[in-house]
Design a protein around this motif. Sequence first.
Motif, PDB file in Angstrom:
ATOM      1  N   ASP A  69       0.882  -1.249  -0.022  1.00 16.92           N
ATOM      2  CA  ASP A  69       0.006  -0.012   0.001  1.00 16.92           C
ATOM      3  C   ASP A  69       0.654   1.212  -0.240  1.00 16.92           C
ATOM      4  OD1 ASP A  69       0.934   0.257   2.523  1.00 16.92           O
ATOM      5  OD2 ASP A  69      -1.129   0.229   3.408  1.00 16.92           O
ATOM      6  N   GLY A  70       2.184   1.253   0.104  1.00 16.63           N
ATOM      7  CA  GLY A  70       2.858   2.353   0.006  1.00 16.63           C
ATOM      8  C   GLY A  70       3.278   2.877   1.217  1.00 16.63           C
ATOM      9  N   GLU A  71       2.353   2.405   2.161  1.00 21.92           N
ATOM     10  CA  GLU A  71       2.582   3.091   3.521  1.00 21.92           C
ATOM     11  C   GLU A  71       3.218   2.131   4.645  1.00 21.92           C
ATOM     12  OE1 GLU A  71      -1.414   4.364   4.233  1.00 21.92           O
ATOM     13  OE2 GLU A  71      -1.600   5.527   2.541  1.00 21.92           O
ATOM     14  N   GLY A  72       3.363   0.927   4.226  1.00 19.24           N
ATOM     15  CA  GLY A  72       4.273   0.105   5.076  1.00 19.24           C
ATOM     16  C   GLY A  72       3.599  -1.335   5.040  1.00 19.24           C
ATOM     17  N   LYS A  73       2.779  -1.788   4.448  1.00 24.00           N
ATOM     18  CA  LYS A  73       2.002  -2.848   4.762  1.00 24.00           C
ATOM     19  C   LYS A  73       2.218  -3.610   3.226  1.00 24.00           C
ATOM     20  CE  LYS A  73      -1.318  -1.867   8.249  1.00 24.00           C
ATOM     21  NZ  LYS A  73      -2.541  -1.901   8.595  1.00 24.00           N
ATOM     22  N   TRP A  74       2.459  -4.870   3.535  1.00 21.97           N
ATOM     23  CA  TRP A  74       2.370  -5.975   2.239  1.00 21.97           C
ATOM     24  C   TRP A  74       1.411  -6.974   2.617  1.00 21.97           C
ATOM     25  CZ3 TRP A  74       7.887  -7.922  -0.121  1.00 21.97           C
ATOM     26  CH2 TRP A  74       8.387  -6.628  -0.448  1.00 21.97           C
ATOM     27  N   TRP A  75       0.574  -7.692   1.442  1.00 22.58           N
ATOM     28  CA  TRP A  75      -0.223  -8.770   1.650  1.00 22.58           C
ATOM     29  C   TRP A  75       0.208  -9.733   0.646  1.00 22.58           C
ATOM     30  CZ3 TRP A  75      -1.838  -3.595   2.129  1.00 22.58           C
ATOM     31  CH2 TRP A  75      -2.524  -3.106   3.266  1.00 22.58           C
ATOM     32  N   LEU A  76      -0.010 -10.941   0.692  1.00 21.52           N
ATOM     33  CA  LEU A  76      -0.077 -11.906  -0.278  1.00 21.52           C
ATOM     34  C   LEU A  76      -1.426 -11.958  -0.823  1.00 21.52           C
ATOM     35  CD1 LEU A  76       1.131 -14.455  -1.751  1.00 21.52           C
ATOM     36  CD2 LEU A  76       0.361 -15.786  -0.074  1.00 21.52           C
ATOM     37  N   ALA A  77      -1.461 -11.735  -2.131  1.00 20.78           N
ATOM     38  CA  ALA A  77      -2.800 -11.439  -2.668  1.00 20.78           C
ATOM     39  C   ALA A  77      -3.019 -12.347  -4.041  1.00 20.78           C
ATOM     40  CB  ALA A  77      -2.958 -10.248  -3.121  1.00 20.78           C
ATOM     41  N   LYS A  78      -4.140 -12.740  -4.339  1.00 20.49           N
ATOM     42  CA  LYS A  78      -4.505 -13.766  -5.681  1.00 20.49           C
ATOM     43  C   LYS A  78      -5.515 -12.991  -6.327  1.00 20.49           C
ATOM     44  CE  LYS A  78      -7.477 -16.987  -4.799  1.00 20.49           C
ATOM     45  NZ  LYS A  78      -8.055 -18.251  -4.362  1.00 20.49           N
ATOM     46  N   LEU A  79      -5.001 -12.947  -7.689  1.00 23.35           N
ATOM     47  CA  LEU A  79      -5.794 -12.339  -8.828  1.00 23.35           C
ATOM     48  C   LEU A  79      -7.077 -13.085  -9.163  1.00 23.35           C
ATOM     49  CD1 LEU A  79      -5.310 -10.115 -10.819  1.00 23.35           C
ATOM     50  CD2 LEU A  79      -4.665 -11.557 -12.415  1.00 23.35           C
ATOM     51  N   SER A  80      -8.128 -12.421  -9.125  1.00 23.03           N
ATOM     52  CA  SER A  80      -9.445 -12.999  -9.128  1.00 23.03           C
ATOM     53  C   SER A  80     -10.400 -12.292 -10.264  1.00 23.03           C
ATOM     54  CB  SER A  80     -10.139 -13.126  -7.774  1.00 23.03           C
ATOM     55  OG  SER A  80     -11.490 -13.654  -7.898  1.00 23.03           O
ATOM     56  N   LEU A  81     -11.333 -12.772 -10.734  1.00 28.16           N
ATOM     57  CA  LEU A  81     -12.535 -11.983 -11.444  1.00 28.16           C
ATOM     58  C   LEU A  81     -13.388 -11.282 -10.422  1.00 28.16           C
ATOM     59  CD1 LEU A  81     -13.464 -14.611 -14.136  1.00 28.16           C
ATOM     60  CD2 LEU A  81     -12.324 -12.434 -14.503  1.00 28.16           C
ATOM     61  N   ASP A  82     -13.949 -10.075 -10.737  1.00 32.37           N
ATOM     62  CA  ASP A  82     -14.623  -9.392 -10.087  1.00 32.37           C
ATOM     63  C   ASP A  82     -16.212  -9.918 -10.141  1.00 32.37           C
ATOM     64  OD1 ASP A  82     -16.154  -7.492  -8.412  1.00 32.37           O
ATOM     65  OD2 ASP A  82     -15.793  -5.837  -9.596  1.00 32.37           O
ATOM     66  N   VAL A  83     -16.697 -10.579  -9.456  1.00 24.95           N
ATOM     67  CA  VAL A  83     -18.218 -10.940  -9.451  1.00 24.95           C
ATOM     68  C   VAL A  83     -19.221 -10.231  -9.467  1.00 24.95           C
ATOM     69  CG1 VAL A  83     -17.618 -13.670  -9.142  1.00 24.95           C
ATOM     70  CG2 VAL A  83     -18.377 -11.809  -7.382  1.00 24.95           C
ATOM     71  N   SER A  84     -18.760  -8.826  -9.075  1.00 22.16           N
ATOM     72  CA  SER A  84     -19.931  -7.766  -9.068  1.00 22.16           C
ATOM     73  C   SER A  84     -20.068  -7.144  -9.932  1.00 22.16           C
ATOM     74  CB  SER A  84     -19.567  -6.941  -7.680  1.00 22.16           C
ATOM     75  OG  SER A  84     -18.140  -6.130  -8.342  1.00 22.16           O
ATOM     76  N   LYS A 123     -18.115  -4.781 -11.121  1.00 21.60           N
ATOM     77  CA  LYS A 123     -17.580  -3.072 -10.996  1.00 21.60           C
ATOM     78  C   LYS A 123     -16.305  -3.219 -11.942  1.00 21.60           C
ATOM     79  CE  LYS A 123     -19.603  -2.306  -6.549  1.00 21.60           C
ATOM     80  NZ  LYS A 123     -19.209  -2.013  -5.147  1.00 21.60           N
ATOM     81  N   SER A 124     -15.540  -4.280 -11.762  1.00 18.26           N
ATOM     82  CA  SER A 124     -14.448  -4.139 -12.743  1.00 18.26           C
ATOM     83  C   SER A 124     -14.043  -5.507 -13.153  1.00 18.26           C
ATOM     84  CB  SER A 124     -13.035  -3.636 -12.151  1.00 18.26           C
ATOM     85  OG  SER A 124     -12.735  -4.415 -11.031  1.00 18.26           O
ATOM     86  N   GLY A 125     -13.047  -5.618 -14.154  1.00 15.49           N
ATOM     87  CA  GLY A 125     -12.732  -6.814 -14.504  1.00 15.49           C
ATOM     88  C   GLY A 125     -12.016  -7.820 -13.679  1.00 15.49           C
ATOM     89  N   LEU A 126     -10.998  -7.390 -12.904  1.00 17.63           N
ATOM     90  CA  LEU A 126     -10.094  -8.219 -12.335  1.00 17.63           C
ATOM     91  C   LEU A 126     -10.077  -7.292 -10.860  1.00 17.63           C
ATOM     92  CD1 LEU A 126      -7.410  -9.154 -14.517  1.00 17.63           C
ATOM     93  CD2 LEU A 126      -9.197 -10.617 -13.837  1.00 17.63           C
ATOM     94  N   ILE A 127      -9.925  -7.970  -9.789  1.00 15.26           N
ATOM     95  CA  ILE A 127      -9.800  -7.734  -8.534  1.00 15.26           C
ATOM     96  C   ILE A 127      -8.688  -8.427  -7.840  1.00 15.26           C
ATOM     97  CG2 ILE A 127     -12.074  -6.718  -8.134  1.00 15.26           C
ATOM     98  CD1 ILE A 127     -12.460  -9.118  -6.273  1.00 15.26           C
ATOM     99  N   ALA A 128      -8.192  -8.029  -6.497  1.00 12.48           N
ATOM    100  CA  ALA A 128      -7.036  -8.876  -5.951  1.00 12.48           C
ATOM    101  C   ALA A 128      -7.886  -8.935  -4.671  1.00 12.48           C
ATOM    102  CB  ALA A 128      -5.769  -7.969  -5.999  1.00 12.48           C
ATOM    103  N   ILE A 129      -7.466 -10.388  -4.257  1.00 16.15           N
ATOM    104  CA  ILE A 129      -8.071 -11.127  -2.974  1.00 16.15           C
ATOM    105  C   ILE A 129      -6.776 -11.255  -2.064  1.00 16.15           C
ATOM    106  CG2 ILE A 129      -9.184 -12.912  -1.670  1.00 16.15           C
ATOM    107  CD1 ILE A 129     -11.142 -11.448  -3.822  1.00 16.15           C
ATOM    108  N   LEU A 130      -7.025 -10.360  -0.912  1.00 20.41           N
ATOM    109  CA  LEU A 130      -6.072 -10.418   0.145  1.00 20.41           C
ATOM    110  C   LEU A 130      -5.952 -11.697   0.992  1.00 20.41           C
ATOM    111  CD1 LEU A 130      -5.757  -6.784   1.380  1.00 20.41           C
ATOM    112  CD2 LEU A 130      -4.683  -7.758  -0.502  1.00 20.41           C
ATOM    113  N   GLU A 131      -5.021 -12.385   0.898  1.00 19.61           N
ATOM    114  CA  GLU A 131      -4.954 -13.749   1.503  1.00 19.61           C
ATOM    115  C   GLU A 131      -4.230 -13.661   2.969  1.00 19.61           C
ATOM    116  OE1 GLU A 131      -3.486 -16.622  -1.077  1.00 19.61           O
ATOM    117  OE2 GLU A 131      -5.438 -16.824  -1.847  1.00 19.61           O
ATOM    118  N   ALA A 132      -3.322 -12.827   3.228  1.00 17.96           N
ATOM    119  CA  ALA A 132      -2.268 -12.709   4.353  1.00 17.96           C
ATOM    120  C   ALA A 132      -1.382 -11.793   4.283  1.00 17.96           C
ATOM    121  CB  ALA A 132      -1.719 -14.158   4.333  1.00 17.96           C
TER     122      ALA A 132
END
Length: 253
Positions: free
Chosen positions: A45-60, A62-71
């Motif tokens: 996030d550029g402010e000090g935090k990192w996450w492991l994320a997975k690329l996913s389709l946005d079922v809502s 609103k957009s084509g692809l989203i990232a799901i934060l896993e940890a």
Amino acid sequence: MADLQRLAIASHQIDKQKVFLTVEQQRYLGRVLRLGVGEKFIVMDGEGKWWLAKLSLDVSGKSGLIAILEAEISIQNELPIDLILICALPKGNSFDEVVRQSTELGVTEFFPVISSRTLLKPSPQRLRRWEKIATEAAEQSERQVVPRIRDVGEYFATLALFESQNLSTNCDRYICVARNSYSLLLESLLDNRKQESIVIATGPEGGWTNEEIEAAIATGFQAVSLGKRILRAVTAPLVALSIVNSVLERRNI
């Protein structure tokens, strides 16, 4: 996780465990990094935090692809204190590389300034370009923080900011001057082991004027040398920041 690709996002893009990616970010992940749905990468996030994320389709929809934060990932790659660079803008596009390499060296905030001998008068579009370069460099160098780049300011007005309440507290300030008998920056850093933040000022082609040096000293800056050789305006910040890095990293071991 060292082999995972990294993507810097803005914190407002996060909603619970979802990251709503911009069109440009989706294009970058898919076309440049060639990641597919279900593949993992690191979000910062550029402010000090990192996450492991997975690329996913946005079922809502609103957009084509989203990232799901896993940890959330625990990591500490930053210098132990803030490192601020005041840099008189060099000619041409040279400041692009100063931003890129200074970000790799741990700068947390840039103050690009126009001094008496500055040749470049940048357009507003330059600031957006520098911000993009800083983001890319932070991703590449595994920074936790994307440095802030201030609007281009006039040199004396920028000095005045460091007399204000917000920027005057607990920071050691150094202005790098060529052709002088001042103490080396390295010696000054080693003499002071209690810095809470460090400000480095480097000059333009032709160097600072005497008036500019005297004004910095009056504002609490210590004039220092980077050695006997005359460095280019794009080289001096990298030499100064490398010296600071060596001292701080050694103390932090």
